[in-house]
Every structure is written in structure tokens, then in C-alpha cells.
Design a protein around this motif. Structure first.
Motif, PDB file in Angstrom:
ATOM      1  N   VAL A  71      -8.170 -22.992 -29.024  1.00 28.68           N
ATOM      2  CA  VAL A  71      -9.591 -23.324 -28.933  1.00 28.68           C
ATOM      3  C   VAL A  71     -10.178 -23.497 -30.339  1.00 28.68           C
ATOM      4  CG1 VAL A  71     -11.854 -22.560 -28.092  1.00 28.68           C
ATOM      5  CG2 VAL A  71      -9.782 -22.016 -26.775  1.00 28.68           C
TER       6      VAL A  71
ATOM      7  N   CYS B 125     -18.025 -28.199 -24.137  1.00 33.32           N
ATOM      8  CA  CYS B 125     -17.212 -26.992 -24.356  1.00 33.32           C
ATOM      9  C   CYS B 125     -17.941 -26.042 -25.298  1.00 33.32           C
ATOM     10  CB  CYS B 125     -15.843 -27.378 -24.932  1.00 33.32           C
ATOM     11  SG  CYS B 125     -14.903 -25.949 -25.503  1.00 33.32           S
TER      12      CYS B 125
ATOM     13  N   VAL C 138     -10.672 -28.113 -27.158  1.00 36.50           N
ATOM     14  CA  VAL C 138      -9.512 -27.319 -26.770  1.00 36.50           C
ATOM     15  C   VAL C 138      -8.287 -28.206 -26.820  1.00 36.50           C
ATOM     16  CG1 VAL C 138      -8.409 -26.260 -24.762  1.00 36.50           C
ATOM     17  CG2 VAL C 138     -10.738 -25.631 -25.360  1.00 36.50           C
TER      18      VAL C 138
END
Ligand SMILES: Cc1ncc(C[n+]2csc(CCOP(=O)(O)OP(=O)(O)O)c2C)c(N)n1
Ligand code: SF4
Ligand code: SF4
Ligand code: SF4
Lengths: 481, 82
Positions: free
Chosen positions: B66, B48, B4
Motif C-alpha cells: 500500500v 483509496c 495499492v
């Protein structure tokens, strides 16, 4: 691979004065930004950017037009649903986003929202309820909770004095026409994702022509609640949600709700809206008998006319005359008056548009025709006229010459011509006659036929017609080469 | 791997993404940005899932991007050098 990024329905940079040009003006953690993001993302995904008309309210979201790369109108306080109705009437394909806060929608604008809902306007309303007036510094809103401390309820809202918090989604649910009513909340991730879904559904309903969708979003105002952004979200869950239950009140567009059919039936479909066609308008104005063989005029150029003078000079009625001439000729016309509080003597002007196609807005900022009935109005509007435009000056009253050399000008002693026939107030008729004649907009015979149906004091009809003749006579002798 | 990118200039350090990320991939950094906010930084390269929750909860239009199945090009792509 990029999976989530700034939606393209936002401008790349936000050109607000003296501000970082990529972030919004919202306080850290404000819910408005999240709702904006969902709307922008839905606009992208539904591919309707070119059709969107975003209505910004008065409130913290007043600057939404700096962010959305779409059509934008900034509405007066509480009036977004009325503006939305107007936009819907003229732009059948518009995707209208009526965005409002709780002070805006549940306070000053209660009447607009109720009637727009009741008419089942095909629009989508986003109601951002943060239980307070954010923009003005945190005063009590109609949605403020009992006991909630605000700037104007320092000891807490007292229901005996201030009433109980008002549930707008519940009020909407008492109205038959809306097709979709849901209350969502930004208190948690789950709520945020539900909000995203509701935003998309509300817009989709409109695009499919379903009718009125109302989405209430419980949203944090950390600054005026005097909390940090994370705490503010928890406060929504613990305090707002028990009073404003999170639920879908109605979803007439989904299969599983049976009684919802009623709502669909009651909502207005945009092609059922009784648009009056030009013929009907003409007969409403009682000119069809006078102009039986209506042939639709084709203007070479849309006429953006400003008629300006002082009250009592026939500025406004002159505008009406011109607009009616346009309607009688089968073209589109609008008339927008502007005048001060004085009945007589104050500054007054009328904006008239004559166009071959439908007219989106009746406002004339850059006229191509200025009819200046006196000196001050020449001073006020000379510079606004577009290059190549036309200025018609009532030289009986405005003594100075036009300064510009990139416009065409005629000086006509209109008040003197009218005065000679005993009706100074008909100087407007002199100028209109000469404008139509000189620019070849339409036959002056149309004006001659409209005067009897438009002039309210019937005993002046003949004088007005005589003044038209004198104007044409003056034109032939002094102007025509 | 997923990651991110937090735009330090746009982030207002509200902490909402930090609290919302199910995998604790974000934290508030120590550096002040041009607006005077301590912006969020990404610390979840190993965990993530590119679920997008941080993107959706963030109130700023362009603060969060993202990336799925991609490696950050430079260290500062995750926001740390704000
Ligand atoms: C006719 C009029 N009355 C009052 C105001 C002052 N005013 C500006 S914003 C506002 C309240 C906005 O509150 P809300 O709709 O809840 O929006 P928020 O700022 O919380 O997003 C008021 C009363 C105004 N601008 N115009
Ligand atoms: S005052 Fe409240 S509603 Fe307004 S921008 Fe700040 S947090 Fe948002
Ligand atoms: S994408 Fe999901 S897992 Fe990755 S940082 Fe954002 S919230 Fe956390
Ligand atoms: S990235 Fe967004 S949600 Fe996270 S701290 Fe910054 S502004 Fe807040």
C-alpha cells in the motif's frame, strides 16, 4: 511512500521445491497466511527477529520454517508447548512462538498445552482453530461443530458418538497461571484487526516476561469446508462464533482487570525457574566428594562426540560416562541416546556434547569425534565427521581402515584389551580412556573417579579401573611417540 | 493520491481483499497468473485511503503493498497487466 508492505521477518523468497518462490503453499483464502503476516509484522515492530524461535506444528503450517527468517524448530504432532518449554529452559532471551492447529493442540497435544499453561511458561501460543484437520484432507477435529460434515463424519458430527466441540480457550481459562487468553476471529475486517492486536499483545507479554499467553484464532479452511474464501469467512461468523464466543477471557497485564493479579502471581518468571547450577548437578551425581577442588575446565574446542556400535557394546553407558566426566569438570554436557527396538545387537549410538557454554541442542549431526565400536558404525558415520576431526576405531571388531585422509585416526584393539581382563563389555572404557588421553581433553583421573559412581554393577568397578590402566599401558607402549 | 500494488505472481485471487475494501478499490482481473489464479487488480486511484485493510486481510505475505501520497509509476503497478 510505502505504508504497508511484506514484513521483513519473512524471507524474501521461499525456497520450496518446485514451487513459485514468493507465495506460500497455503490454499487461496487460508487463514494461516493472515496469522503469519501478523506475527511477522509484530516481530518487525517489536525488533526481536534475532531472538525469535518459531515452532512449526504438524498440520498445514508445518512449512512455516520456509517463511519465517528466524530460529525454527519443526515439532512432532501436538508437542510444540513441550518444545517451547525446553527452548525456554536453555534460551532465557528467546521469543518463542508456539504455533498450532486444532488437530494438533486440541487433539493429539491436549496434555502438552494444558501443562505448559499450568506451569505458566513464558511463551506465546497461537492456536489456529479451523474446526477441521486441514493437512490430511478434512477429517473431524475435536473442534468440529455438531452436525458439521467432514471426511470422517459424512453425515455430520454426532455428539452422542463424537462428543461436543471442545473450547480450548475456555479450558485455558480454568487454569490459574495464564496471563492472557483471548479468542479472536478472521471472519470480518474488524475481527482481522483485532487479531492483529491480540498477536502483538501476546508477543509483548512474553518479551516483558509476563508469562503464558494464549490466542485462539477462528480461521477459515475454505478448501476442506468446500466453500469459497469469502463464503468461508461468513461461515465463521454464522456458525463458529456462536459456539466459540469471541471474547477476551483474561488479560492480567492490562490495568482494568483486578482479579487478574492472581494470574500474574502464579506465572513462572524465567529467572525463578529453578535452574540447577553446575555445583548442584555435581552434588546430585555424588561426585563432589570425589572431586572436591573443582576447577572449571576450559575446552580448547567443543567436543561433538558420536559413540556408535551395536547394543550391548556399552555405547550408551560410555556416553553417560563421558558426559558425567564433563559435568564433574564443571563444563556443560549433554547425552542423547539413539537405539532401535532391539535390546541387544541392534544399532545404537550416543551423541555427547562437551562445551564451555550452554548447549542449545543435544543433536550431533557433524561430530568432530567419532568413536566407532564396530564396522557398520564406521560405515554409517565416517562421512559425517568434520574435516580435521578425530576417528577412534575399535580395531578388534572393525577391520577396515578409515578412507578419509582429512581426519586423524587411531586404531585400538579395545575389545581385545578388555577381554584379556575378563570384561569384553568394557571396550567402551578402553576407548574413552584413550580418547581423553590422546586428545588431552581432561585428566583421565576424572574418568577414574567417575567410574565408581557411574558403573551400575558394583562388582565390576575394579575390573573397569584395571581396564583403564591396561588402556593407558597400551597407549604408552603403542601410540605415544 | 494513494494506491495499492498487487503482485500478480503472489496473489491467489481469493477475493478477500476485494470484499473487504471499504471503498471498492479492488476487483478480480481477467488474466490468469503463472499459478493459474485470476489475481486482484486495483481500480481505486481516486478513492483509496491507504487504510491498509486489503493488506491485513490478504493471506499472502507479499501480495499487497500500500502506497500513500504517491502515484503509480506505471500502469502495471496496480496489477492490471498480470
Ligand atoms: C503422530 C502423527 N499422527 C497423525 C499425523 C497425521 N496428521 C498430519 S496433520 C494432522 C492434522 C492437522 O490438523 P490441524 O492441527 O487442525 O492443522 P491444519 O492442517 O488444519 O492447519 C494429522 C492428524 C501425523 N503427522 N503425526
Ligand atoms: S487445507 Fe485448509 S488449513 Fe490447509 S492450507 Fe488449505 S485452506 Fe489452509
Ligand atoms: S488501502 Fe484501504 S482503501 Fe485502499 S485499496 Fe486497500 S482497503 Fe481499499
Ligand atoms: S491480493 Fe490477497 S486477498 Fe486479494 S485476492 Fe489476492 S491473495 Fe486474495
Amino acid at each position: 511512500m510505502i505504508k504497508h508492505k511484506k514484513p521483513t521477518a519473512f524471507y524474501e523468497t521461499f525456497e520450496r521445491k518446485g514451487h513459485n518462490d514468493t507465495s506460500t503453499h497455503y490454499c487461496p483464502g487460508c487463514g494461516h497466511g493472515t496469522v503469519h503476516k501478523f506475527i511477522a509484522e509484530a516481530i518487525d515492530d517489536l525488533g526481536v527477529k534475532d531472538q525469535v524461535v518459531f515452532l512449526s506444528p504438524v498440520g498445514c503450517s508445518v512449512f512455516a520454517y520456509y517463511y519465517f527468517d528466524a530460529g525454527n524448530i519443526q515439532c512432532s504432532h501436538g508437542r510444540a508447548p513441550a518444545v517451547a518449554t525446553g527452548v525456554r529452559r536453555v534460551h532465557k532471551d528467546a521469543v518463542i512462538i508456539s504455533y498450532q492447529g486444532d488437530g494438533d493442540l486440541a487433539g493429539i497435544g491436549t496434555s502438552e498445552i494444558i501443562h505448559a499453561a499450568n506451569r505458566g511458561e513464558n511463551i506465546t501460543v497461537f492456536f489456529v482453530n479451523n474446526a477441521i484437520y486441514g493437512m490430511t484432507g478434512g477429517q473431524m477435529a475435536p473442534t468440529t461443530l455438531n452436525g458439521q460434515k467432514t471426511l470422517t463424519t459424512p453425515l455430520g458430527r454426532d455428539p452422542g458418538r463424537d462428543g461436543l466441540p471442545i473450547g480450548m480457550a475456555e479450558i485455558m481459562n480454568a487454569i490459574t497461571a495464564p496471563v492472557y487468553i483471548e479468542r479472536v476471529s478472521l471472519s470480518s475486517t474488524k475481527g482481522v484487526l483485532k487479531t492483529r492486536k491480540a498477536v502483538r499483545k501476546g508477543l509483548k507479554n512474553q518479551i516483558d516476561g509476563r508469562g503464558f499467553s494464549f490466542i485462539e484464532i477462528l480461521s477459515p479452511c475454505p478448501v476442506n469446508w468446500k466453500m469459497d474464501p469469502v463464503e468461508a469467512r461468513e461461515w465463521i461468523a454464522g456458525n463458529l462464533e456462536p459456539v466459540f464466543p469471541i471474547t477476551c477471557f483474561r488479560d492480567a497485564c492490562s490495568q482494568d482487570q483486578k482479579d487478574s493479579q492472581i494470574a500474574v502471581e502464579h506465572s513462572v518468571e524465567s529467572d525463578q525457574i529453578p535452574f540447577m547450577d553446575d555445583k548442584e548437578l555435581v552434588s546430585l551425581l555424588k561426585v563432589d566428594a570425589l572431586i572436591p577442588n573443582l576447577e572449571i575446565l576450559n575446552l580448547e574446542e567443543d567436543q561433538l562426540v558420536k559413540i556408535a556400535g551395536f547394543g550391548g557394546q556399552g555405547v550408551l553407558s560410555g556416553g553417560v560416562l563421558l558426559a558425567k566426566c564433563g559435568i564433574a569438570e564443571g563444563i556443560h554436557a549433554t547425552w542423547l541416546p539413539s537405539y532401535g527396538p532391539e535390546m541387544r545387537g541392534g544399532r545404537a549410538y550416543a551423541s555427547v556434547i562437551l562445551a564451555n557454554d550452554e548447549i542449545g541442542s543435544p543433536v550431533v549431526d557433524e561430530p568432530n569425534v567419532l568413536i566407532a565400536m564396530n564396522g557398520p558404525s564406521l560405515d554409517a558415520f565416517e562421512d559425517d565427521v568434520v574435516p580435521g576431526g578425530f576417528i577412534l576405531v575399535n580395531s578388534s571388531i572393525a577391520t577396515r581402515k578409515v578412507k578419509r585422509d582429512d581426519v586423524s585416526v587411531l586404531y585400538i584393539p579395545a575389545s581385545d584389551i578388555a577381554k584379556k581382563e575378563g570384561l569384553t563389555a568394557a571396550a567402551n572404557v578402553v576407548l574413552l580412556t584413550i580418547y581423553l588421553k590422546h586428545k588431552g581433553i581432561m585428566s583421565t583421573e576424572t574418568l577414574r573417579k567417575i567410574i565408581p559412581v557411574s558403573v551400575t554393577r558394583k562388582k565390576f568397578i575394579n575390573t573397569n579401573l584395571r581396564i583403564m590402566d591396561k588402556a593407558l599401558e597400551y597407549y604408552d607402549n603403542n601410540v605415544r611417540i | 493520491m494513494n494506491y495499492v500494488k498487487i503482485s500478480a505472481d503472489q496473489c491467489k485471487g481469493c477475493r478477500v481483499c476485494v470484499q473487504a475494501c471499504p471503498n471498492h478499490c479492488l476487483k478480480i482481473g481477467s488474466v490468469f497468473n503463472t499459478m493459474g489464479y485470476q489475481s486482484a487488480v486495483f481500480i481505486g486511484e481516486d478513492r483509496c485511503t491507504a487504510c491498509g485493510i486489503c493488506f491485513y486481510v490478504c493471506p499472502e505475505p507479499g501480495a499487497v503493498t500500500v502506497f500513500k501520497n504517491e502515484k503509480p509509476q506505471k500502469k502495471r503497478d496496480t496489477g492490471e497487466s498480470a
